[in-house]
Write a protein that holds these residues in place. Structure first.
Motif, PDB file in Angstrom:
ATOM      1  N   LEU A 137      13.279 -36.412  53.741  1.00 40.86           N
ATOM      2  CA  LEU A 137      13.222 -36.046  52.235  1.00 40.86           C
ATOM      3  C   LEU A 137      11.628 -35.887  51.934  1.00 40.86           C
ATOM      4  O   LEU A 137      11.258 -34.969  51.206  1.00 40.86           O
ATOM      5  N   VAL A 138      10.977 -37.127  52.060  1.00 38.53           N
ATOM      6  CA  VAL A 138       9.499 -37.204  51.897  1.00 38.53           C
ATOM      7  C   VAL A 138       8.795 -36.002  52.471  1.00 38.53           C
ATOM      8  O   VAL A 138       7.995 -35.371  52.110  1.00 38.53           O
ATOM      9  N   LEU A 139       9.250 -35.966  53.909  1.00 35.53           N
ATOM     10  CA  LEU A 139       8.643 -34.922  54.548  1.00 35.53           C
ATOM     11  C   LEU A 139       9.042 -33.152  53.825  1.00 35.53           C
ATOM     12  O   LEU A 139       7.842 -32.765  53.763  1.00 35.53           O
TER      13      LEU A 139
ATOM     14  N   PHE B 133       4.083 -44.555  54.298  1.00 36.77           N
ATOM     15  CA  PHE B 133       2.896 -44.788  53.695  1.00 36.77           C
ATOM     16  C   PHE B 133       1.851 -43.496  54.362  1.00 36.77           C
ATOM     17  O   PHE B 133       1.165 -42.902  53.836  1.00 36.77           O
ATOM     18  N   CYS B 134       2.035 -43.422  55.730  1.00 34.75           N
ATOM     19  CA  CYS B 134       1.078 -42.705  56.466  1.00 34.75           C
ATOM     20  C   CYS B 134       1.531 -41.138  55.954  1.00 34.75           C
ATOM     21  O   CYS B 134       0.586 -40.136  55.417  1.00 34.75           O
TER      22      CYS B 134
ATOM     23  N   LEU C 257       1.616 -40.070  45.506  1.00 35.37           N
ATOM     24  CA  LEU C 257       1.174 -41.319  45.240  1.00 35.37           C
ATOM     25  C   LEU C 257       2.412 -42.399  45.067  1.00 35.37           C
ATOM     26  O   LEU C 257       2.387 -43.488  45.290  1.00 35.37           O
ATOM     27  N   GLU C 258       3.597 -41.682  44.306  1.00 30.76           N
ATOM     28  CA  GLU C 258       4.652 -42.289  44.281  1.00 30.76           C
ATOM     29  C   GLU C 258       5.162 -43.062  45.523  1.00 30.76           C
ATOM     30  O   GLU C 258       5.565 -44.030  45.591  1.00 30.76           O
ATOM     31  N   VAL C 259       5.165 -42.156  46.617  1.00 25.30           N
ATOM     32  CA  VAL C 259       5.565 -42.639  47.924  1.00 25.30           C
ATOM     33  C   VAL C 259       4.883 -43.664  48.411  1.00 25.30           C
ATOM     34  O   VAL C 259       5.264 -44.492  49.027  1.00 25.30           O
ATOM     35  N   LEU C 260       3.421 -43.710  48.368  1.00 24.31           N
ATOM     36  CA  LEU C 260       2.824 -44.675  48.934  1.00 24.31           C
ATOM     37  C   LEU C 260       3.177 -46.018  47.988  1.00 24.31           C
ATOM     38  O   LEU C 260       3.434 -47.192  48.795  1.00 24.31           O
TER      39      LEU C 260
END
Lengths: 100, 164
Positions: free
Chosen positions: B16-18, A15-16, A35-38
């Motif tokens: 992968l998000v990073l 989230f962060c 936004l999708e990651v959130l």
């Protein structure tokens, strides 16, 4: 031993990361992805807590969140295409009509 | 065994998000995000939610990300639009706010009593059980989601239409 803490802290981290990415990036496309990651971080919390309390409700709500995310992506990308048509750019620094 | 898979999927997802956030090109970002969604779906399997895991791959890695890649190709962005601007003071502040939020959430979550996951019956999280909960306890939200999808469809068509 993997406990509920591992999953909750992982989802807090996701989230962060998504929040920081959303504020830091100037490209509207990548902001949408953040936004999708959130939304996914919240989904992970819901499913971890569903497992913790051994009720199915969390998984059903996570399913609803996915449907809302799909609608949000469709509408958001439609708006993005319209912005690109009128401004020829998807960077937030070029969208200054409101003096923001 | 479970620990190994948890750390594997968790590190894949976070890594992968990073990568997605620091990538210049939106296509590369989209690909990183698809990988992150696969990692998340692995975590859902570990949490005995196979139905949601499959939906994660079908809806997110399939439908939503294909939509993103289509839009990226439609926009046909020029090279100079993709430049990722340098680190400045504002961003460092944002980074610290993010870290602060993470510390706060972690502190909050650690107050939950530390117990192992209790065993669940084999049917937990299968299509049958999720479907029963969805259509018995959550019938009205389910119908509302259907209406929302219809509204989204009409809205996307209206937004995508070219002005005459």
């Amino acid at each position: 031993m993997i406990t509920i803490h591992h999953y909750l802290i992982l989802s807090a981290l996701l989230f962060c990361l998504g929040l920081v990415g959303l504020v830091v990036r100037k490209n509207l496309l990548i902001m949408f992805m953040c936004l999708e990651v959130l939304l996914n971080a919240v989904n992970l919390t819901l499913i971890a807590l569903a497992r913790y309390f051994r009720v199915m409700d969390g998984q059903v709500v996570a399913f609803f969140v996915m449907a809302v995310a799909a609608v949000e992506a469709a509408i958001g990308l439609g708006i993005l295409i319209n912005v690109f048509r009128t401004r020829q750019s998807v960077k937030t620094t070029d969208l200054t009509a409101l003096q923001g | 065994m479970e620990e190994f898979f948890f750390y594997l999927f968790a590190s894949v997802t976070v890594g992968l998000v990073l990568l997605m956030i620091v990538q210049d090109s939106p296509v590369a970002s989209a690909m990183c995000l698809v990988g992150a969604f696969f990692g998340l779906s692995g975590l859902y399997v570990l949490l005995s939610a196979p139905f949601v895991a499959v939906m994660q791959i079908l809806v997110y890695a399939g439908a939503i990300m294909v939509l993103f890649v289509f839009v990226i190709m439609l926009l046909n962005l020029k090279e100079h639009e993709l430049v990722y601007d340098r680190m400045n003071l504002k961003r460092v502040v944002v980074l610290f706010i993010g870290l602060g939020l993470f510390a706060f959430l972690t502190k909050l979550f650690l107050r939950i009593p530390k117990v192992e996951f209790a065993a669940v019956e084999a049917s937990f999280g299968t299509v049958k059980e999720v479907g029963r909960t969805m259509f018995v306890n959550y019938l009205i939200p389910f119908e509302l989601i259907g209406i929302l999808l219809l509204v989204g469809l009409v809205g996307a068509v209206l937004l995508g239409r070219r002005e005459e």
